[in-house]
Design an enzyme around this catalytic site. Sequence first.
Site, short mmCIF file in Angstrom:
data_model
loop_
_atom_site.label_atom_id
_atom_site.label_comp_id
_atom_site.label_asym_id
_atom_site.label_seq_id
_atom_site.Cartn_x
_atom_site.Cartn_y
_atom_site.Cartn_z
N ARG A 52 0.81 -1.22 0.09
CA ARG A 52 0.07 -0.21 0.21
C ARG A 52 0.79 1.72 -0.07
O ARG A 52 2.17 1.02 1.07
CB ARG A 52 -0.42 0.06 1.16
CG ARG A 52 -2.22 1.34 1.01
CD ARG A 52 -3.20 0.57 2.14
NE ARG A 52 -3.58 -0.13 1.84
CZ ARG A 52 -5.09 -0.91 0.96
NH1 ARG A 52 -5.21 0.34 -0.14
NH2 ARG A 52 -5.87 -1.67 1.18
N HIS A 153 -2.26 3.07 -9.82
CA HIS A 153 -2.76 3.89 -7.64
C HIS A 153 -1.95 4.86 -7.67
O HIS A 153 -1.50 4.40 -6.08
CB HIS A 153 -2.92 2.90 -7.53
CG HIS A 153 -4.44 2.65 -6.81
ND1 HIS A 153 -4.14 3.21 -5.70
CD2 HIS A 153 -4.75 1.75 -6.26
CE1 HIS A 153 -5.78 3.08 -4.80
NE2 HIS A 153 -6.24 2.14 -5.17
N GLU A 257 -5.76 8.60 -9.79
CA GLU A 257 -5.40 7.89 -10.37
C GLU A 257 -5.32 7.68 -12.36
O GLU A 257 -6.78 7.62 -12.29
CB GLU A 257 -5.74 6.14 -9.79
CG GLU A 257 -6.12 6.11 -8.46
CD GLU A 257 -6.65 5.13 -7.68
OE1 GLU A 257 -7.19 3.38 -9.16
OE2 GLU A 257 -7.31 5.00 -6.73
C1 BG6 Z 1 -9.67 2.51 -5.16
C2 BG6 Z 1 -10.82 1.48 -6.12
O1 BG6 Z 1 -8.76 2.37 -6.68
O2 BG6 Z 1 -8.78 1.51 -4.43
C3 BG6 Z 1 -11.29 1.44 -4.58
O3 BG6 Z 1 -11.23 2.47 -6.66
C4 BG6 Z 1 -10.43 1.57 -3.20
O4 BG6 Z 1 -13.02 1.03 -4.54
C5 BG6 Z 1 -9.31 1.22 -3.17
O5 BG6 Z 1 -10.90 1.06 -2.33
C6 BG6 Z 1 -8.74 0.49 -2.36
O6 BG6 Z 1 -8.48 -0.63 -2.87
P1 BG6 Z 1 -7.02 -1.74 -2.26
O7 BG6 Z 1 -7.52 -2.88 -3.03
O8 BG6 Z 1 -5.76 -1.36 -2.14
O9 BG6 Z 1 -7.46 -1.62 -0.65
#
Ligand code: BG6
Length: 300
Positions: A52, A153, A257
């Site tokens: 993350r 992302h 993103e």
């Molecule tokens: C975003 C989505 O791109 O990523 C969200 O629009 C999602 O819906 C978020 O909750 C985080 O995703 P993840 O899988 O990294 O927890």
Amino acid sequence: MSSAAATSVATVPNEKSPVEIHKGINGLEKVILRDIRGSSVESNFKPPKPIRGGIPICFPQFSNLGSLEAHGFARNRFWIVDPSPPPFPTHSSNKKYVDLLLKPSEEDTKIWPHSFEFRLRVTLGPAGDLMLTSRIRNTNTDGKPFTFTFAYHTYFSVSDISEVRVEGLETLDYLDNLQNRQRFTEQGDAITFESEVDKIYLSTPTKIAILDHEKKRTFVIRKDGLPDAVVWNPWDKKAKAMADFGDDEYKHMLCVEAAAVEKPITLKPGEEWRGRQELSTVPSSYCSGQLDPRRVLQGS
Ligand code: BG6
């Protein structure tokens, strides 16, 4: 890296890549790309979970828009560093770059029955700008096309989410992930934040600005081949529910993103798609009127 080493690497981009490979968390490899000013980018990996933060790559599926795991498998895989990446097509001797490659494993082809080559070029510009260029090629030998959705992302670090505005998305249509992806039209001047947000803005401009009022810093995203822009902040309740996210961390982050979601990309065998994102920062003191955010968006 000394400046002499940085210069010689830059002028001979086809020789050894200007990357440092270190042991990262859990003994896994971490790649650092460093430029002469000390700007650096790094990535590491902590399987089996995606990392993350930073810029996870969502491919071949954005979110849960298909049968694969959320955001596809690319962000959970080991990529390899290309030891002799092709040179830049134009004069770009002052750029440091590394090419990361992903090809599907046998396991991947069981869940997504296609052959591809994904080349991700990560480049640091002389002013510390970060460019990501994804080239995805269909290498199927069975004559079949494939279709995918995609997103960079990107997690931006901000001083205080309630002081942040996003410019460039106002008046656009979006799909609201919090309301079954129903389509709405954004109202008002700029996007500000006071609760959970999870929206897919459609047909967005090539330039988006994130103004951090308190830090007097503006991030500028320039993108190409990526018509959509996802804006996400989980806010307090979802932050608490996420194991790898601090309860208060939502106050200091925002994901914007660059993405291709509404119209999935289809490639025939031999075809290649390219999606590019460039991130830069400009000092700003928006509150004192020194910087007009519209000029950030309209300027070159
Ligand atoms: C975003 C989505 O791109 O990523 C969200 O629009 C999602 O819906 C978020 O909750 C985080 O995703 P993840 O899988 O990294 O927890």
